[in-house]
Design a protein around this motif. Structure first.
Motif, PDB file in Angstrom:
ATOM      1  N   VAL A   1     -51.473 -24.107   6.944  1.00  0.00           N
ATOM      2  CA  VAL A   1     -51.624 -25.337   6.159  1.00  0.00           C
ATOM      3  C   VAL A   1     -50.558 -26.368   6.545  1.00  0.00           C
ATOM      4  O   VAL A   1     -50.870 -27.519   6.822  1.00  0.00           O
ATOM      5  CB  VAL A   1     -51.544 -25.039   4.642  1.00  0.00           C
ATOM      6  N   CYS A   2     -49.287 -25.941   6.562  1.00  0.00           N
ATOM      7  CA  CYS A   2     -48.197 -26.911   6.776  1.00  0.00           C
ATOM      8  C   CYS A   2     -47.426 -26.686   8.071  1.00  0.00           C
ATOM      9  O   CYS A   2     -46.585 -27.508   8.438  1.00  0.00           O
ATOM     10  CB  CYS A   2     -47.231 -26.900   5.590  1.00  0.00           C
TER      11      CYS A   2
ATOM     12  N   SER B   1     -45.118 -24.573   8.757  1.00  0.00           N
ATOM     13  CA  SER B   1     -43.743 -24.065   8.661  1.00  0.00           C
ATOM     14  C   SER B   1     -43.696 -22.560   8.886  1.00  0.00           C
ATOM     15  O   SER B   1     -44.697 -21.854   8.748  1.00  0.00           O
ATOM     16  CB  SER B   1     -43.127 -24.442   7.312  1.00  0.00           C
TER      17      SER B   1
ATOM     18  N   CYS C   1     -47.443 -21.002   8.931  1.00  0.00           N
ATOM     19  CA  CYS C   1     -48.410 -21.389   7.904  1.00  0.00           C
ATOM     20  C   CYS C   1     -49.506 -22.256   8.530  1.00  0.00           C
ATOM     21  O   CYS C   1     -49.207 -23.257   9.190  1.00  0.00           O
ATOM     22  CB  CYS C   1     -47.710 -22.149   6.784  1.00  0.00           C
TER      23      CYS C   1
ATOM     24  N   CYS D   1     -43.078 -21.542   1.892  1.00  0.00           N
ATOM     25  CA  CYS D   1     -43.823 -22.788   1.629  1.00  0.00           C
ATOM     26  C   CYS D   1     -44.796 -22.668   0.453  1.00  0.00           C
ATOM     27  O   CYS D   1     -45.130 -23.666  -0.179  1.00  0.00           O
ATOM     28  CB  CYS D   1     -44.542 -23.272   2.890  1.00  0.00           C
TER      29      CYS D   1
ATOM     30  N   HIS E   1     -48.033 -21.804   0.417  1.00  0.00           N
ATOM     31  CA  HIS E   1     -49.462 -21.999   0.659  1.00  0.00           C
ATOM     32  C   HIS E   1     -50.208 -20.674   0.732  1.00  0.00           C
ATOM     33  O   HIS E   1     -49.658 -19.667   1.172  1.00  0.00           O
ATOM     34  CB  HIS E   1     -49.674 -22.785   1.962  1.00  0.00           C
TER      35      HIS E   1
HETATM   36 ZN   LIG Z   1     -47.346 -23.741   4.206  1.00  0.00          ZN
END
Ligand SMILES: [Zn+2]
Ligand SMILES: [Zn+2]
Length: 287
Positions: A17-18, A20, A15, A47, A49
């Motif tokens: 964004v995060c 993961s 991801c 996650c 996102h």
């Molecule tokens: Zn994410």
């Protein structure tokens, strides 16, 4: 396409964004409210996102106008049915219930607007009686929660079971926010269509109460905002029932392409509708 992979997300492992690990993606057909373009939006699992896979619109082929390509998934056939679901006591005795029923029928019956989709092997459906759900929705409702609510209403007999041969238009009352991952209605999107469980359905459109900005380039009427969204989501659900598996133009559905080249249009019964791309005409639909 629930929790699968398409050509645009097949290589994405983490991801953005995060950070993961991504097991798979949920694909949702979304009309953006201006900040993000309308397309098949990708939500990472687990996650949640949204991952930008880029615009990825193919260059127009030299010798062919066949921009829209079929990926082999389920399509809307003759004999399919719509059921309008008005969620919440707000809708009791609201004149909009009848106006929306009429708009859905007008859009579905229009020989040019919906009939023209026969070039994509898509048939015409009919409208069953609407259902007003007498429990109010929570103030914020995700696409997964709408899908599981539809399944539980089918199981309890609250709404008819279309058995995959049709779809539900879900209308939310004013003040209720629809969510896709961390995205919220009216902030980044107007409306969308999705499936609760991939190629099994139930298939649905989600129409939050009309947003005041970003979702109607033609008039200041909330009802016109509604019919523009409805026409787009109904058309895209019919031609791409499980988002990404039906008729698409790159990572876009057939109205998304025309949103990027937007023209205000009305059908013969007066409703404002969003255009879809016609391979046969080599152009976006016009009245
Ligand atoms: Zn994410
Ligand atoms: Zn994908």
């Amino acid at each position: 396409m629930q929790e699968g992979r398409c050509e645009y997300c097949s290589e994405i492992g983490k991801c953005a964004v995060c950070g993961s690990a991504i097991e798979s993606f949920r694909h949702v057909g979304v009309r953006g409210s201006g900040k993000i373009h309308s397309a098949i939006w990708h939500y990472a699992y687990p996650c949640g996102h949204r991952i930008d896979v880029g615009k990825e619109q193919p260059a127009k082929p030299q010798a062919s106008s066949n921009l829209a390509v079929y990926n082999g998934g389920p399509l809307w056939k003759d004999g399919y049915e719509w059921v309008n679901i008005f969620w919440g006591t707000y809708w009791n005795n609201q004149p909009w219930v009848q106006f929306i029923d009429r708009a859905v029928e007008d859009i579905e019956k229009n020989a040019s607007y919906s009939g023209g989709l026969n070039q994509y092997n898509v048939g015409k459906g009919s409208l069953k009686s609407h259902v007003i759900i007498q429990d109010d929705p929570p103030s914020t409702i995700s696409n997964q929660a709408i899908g599981s609510s539809l399944v539980s209403w089918i199981n309890s007999g609250t709404i008819p079971d279309l058995g995959g041969k049709g779809a539900y238009n879900v209308f939310l009352p004013p003040g209720i926010t629809a969510t896709l991952g961390t995205d919220t209605s009216c902030s980044v999107f107007c409306d969308y269509h999705d499936s609760a469980s991939g190629n099994k359905g139930p298939y649905f459109t989600c129409e939050p109460y009309p947003c005041t900005t970003g979702c109607n380039q033609c008039t200041s009427s909330a009802f016109d905002t509604m019919t523009q969204g409805l026409s787009e989501e109904m058309t895209e659900l019919k031609t791409d029932m499980n988002p990404g598996t039906g008729w698409v133009i790159g990572n876009e559905e057939i109205c998304d392409y025309c949103d990027a080249h937007f023209v205000c249009n009305r059908i013969s019964t007066g409703e404002y509708v969003n255009a879809w791309y016609s391979n046969a005409a080599g152009a976006c639909w016009k009245p």
